[in-house]
Design an enzyme around this catalytic site. Sequence first.
Site: not given
Length: 280
Positions: A92, A223, A252
């Site tokens: 991320s 995601d 995610h």
Amino acid sequence: MRILCLHGYGTSADALQYQLSGLLHSADPSWEFHMLSGEIECPPAPGIETKFTPPYYCWSRTFDAPSIEEAHTLITEAIEDEGPFDGILGFSQGASIIASFLLEQTASHPEEPLPFRFAIFCSTTIPCASDPNYCQSLMGSLSRQDQQRIRSGQDDQLAQLPTSIKAPIEEFVKVIKAGRSITREPIRFFLDRSIEEIPCALHPDHFAGRLSIPTLHLRGHNDLPGLSDCALLVEEFCNPKCRKTILHSAGHDIPRSGSELRQFRAGLEWLIAQSQLTPQ
């Protein structure tokens, strides 16, 4: 094989170790994964507080150039203090910090080898510049009206921006809208600033740097909306001849079990083999 690892926004090195637990338990035992922590405290990412105790960290809360430079410095210090490393992995925001670090290194020192032979990008968000000159090239000639359009964060206003800034700003706004559940900040927190303090996304149409080292990209089918576009954008910066993409169902997150973990491990093995074949 030594790999430096950077966690996501609102988490910690312990959280990333858990996210990578499937890989850590099944990988070659000679591989070392060094967890690096951000230093800026922030609210926890959704669900993190039920599994991990505070504090929670990020690499930047504002995404502006000075704070990105501070995050890059942490990577440099880790290399000096704990390195050398063969590769680097990020999840991320950690992945976006790696992307900007490597891309700016390539652009500023094109004749020098990068400090890593390969990179792994997991659910990456938008990479932002630490270089004020790049920001100046995008923002420096904007009219007051265009500056106000940026500060509004409204899609219809951003659509009227000149081509010199339109795509980078639109991609950045897409990400901060998608990530509000993670950052817990409104759009104006990032954009209602002086023009020098507004973040500048690295965009392949405007930033010349490219990565020649082998790269592995993990993207979740489910995601957060908008983040898949970021992952695709980062892939454009990477050499297609030594680039592999893995789509998974973990959203995610990072796969920790089953066939998708095996696919991740096989992808890493491929990446390491490619790094041994590819000259810097």
